[in-house]
Write a protein that holds these residues in place. Sequence first.
Motif, PDB file in Angstrom:
ATOM      1  N   ARG A 181       0.748  -0.962  -0.057  1.00 18.81           N
ATOM      2  CA  ARG A 181      -0.131   0.081  -0.065  1.00 18.81           C
ATOM      3  C   ARG A 181       0.935   1.209  -0.091  1.00 18.81           C
ATOM      4  NH1 ARG A 181      -5.131   0.944   1.278  1.00 18.81           N
ATOM      5  NH2 ARG A 181      -5.505  -0.952   0.040  1.00 18.81           N
ATOM      6  N   TYR A 202      -9.563   0.410  -1.049  1.00 18.43           N
ATOM      7  CA  TYR A 202      -8.764   0.953  -2.418  1.00 18.43           C
ATOM      8  C   TYR A 202      -9.601   2.327  -2.836  1.00 18.43           C
ATOM      9  CZ  TYR A 202      -6.060  -3.494  -2.782  1.00 18.43           C
ATOM     10  OH  TYR A 202      -5.077  -3.894  -2.369  1.00 18.43           O
ATOM     11  N   ALA A 225       2.077   1.786  -3.320  1.00 18.16           N
ATOM     12  CA  ALA A 225       1.378   2.208  -4.194  1.00 18.16           C
ATOM     13  C   ALA A 225       1.307   3.592  -4.292  1.00 18.16           C
ATOM     14  CB  ALA A 225       0.372   1.428  -4.211  1.00 18.16           C
TER      15      ALA A 225
END
Length: 403
Positions: free
Chosen positions: A277, A379, A280
């Motif tokens: 995460r 998300y 990203a």
Amino acid sequence: MAVDTSTVADVDPALLRWPVEPQQGGWYTAAEHAALDEVIRESDDWRTGWRQAAHLARFEEAFAAYCGAGHAAGFNSGGTALEMVLRALELRAGDEVVSCAVNFVGPHVAVIGQGGRLVLAEPDPDTLGLDLVDTERRLTARTRAILLTHWNGAVSDVRRFVELAARHPHPVHGPPKVIVDAARACGGRTPRGARVGAEGWATVFSFESKKLMTTLGQGGMVTTHDPALDERLRLWRGYGGLGESWGTNQMLSKAQAAVGLVQLARLEEMNAARIARAHARTRALADVAELTLPPTWHEGRHLYYRHNLLVPDAWAGTGRDELMRVLAADYGVGSIISDPITPHSKTLIRGHTAGQHVPRAERLAARLLCPVFHPQISYADETEIRDAIRRAVADVARTRPTT
């Protein structure tokens, strides 16, 4: 206080879609609930009760094996564990302990509480962890220990600090001890591939609620290869062997140990999700010229306890504060200043470090903010948070130059 939320204090909490920070780090599954249920049922028997010895021993053995350490001793918190490690140094007036100026208040208060002279050193400009070169500059013939924090999950090269200590022995006690604060880096690996907890004289872990693994909101562990240190820690945490020496009750409970075993088994999975995460988010913000992003490290070298952002030097202080307010008020995104300003801002520590100068720490801390971050954020929400950071930076940049 570990964090500073004063820059968003005037924002109505109802306007925040995402809080200033998560209140739980490692998350629970049915396996943790089952372990806890089993312990409760077992302990309901008056013949058994809540004596923790067997469960704690299993947790300690598993934790030592996981870290590659000779010994692991459980405590009721990371804070008390660090206090006891420092107590083992038997510090005398004038004995010095070097620690990074950008840091949680706990390690610094512990040094002062054990009678040491706290010596602040500058942070590394990329990770905000302890800078090796500046640490060497601060060492003296009175240095007893180097307190090395893996700050916000960025794992330092412990071996280099051990080698540094060997080059600067104390005239009586030998090389300063390297004590590692791994409260925010459980499960990480050093640049040499060693698991956090395997290097240095002692490594202290915290299992407090926000940490990468947690044992019902509190708990801690010390790993070491020194059997004498391990023996002393065990003696002190259990009333000094019932009166053989000084001691008090600092034990990890049976329920915490049972849940800790499950959390430890899931730690790799939870850390992997956090790293993915974080990487990203870094990729998504890579083209925002005004932000300096955390390093993208693999193989567990950075566990991203928080996702640190640095604003331009020209925005230090007021510009950073404005960005945090815009994020909160206009986009509903909470953020914090992790380990606010420097320890100079705390009354107790300020009094003990009078005359010390750490200008790099003060400047970096004035540029730092940490928007809310957790691998369990959906998300969809994560995409909105990234977009909000991008938009808020652009809003501030319209009125503030970056140079």
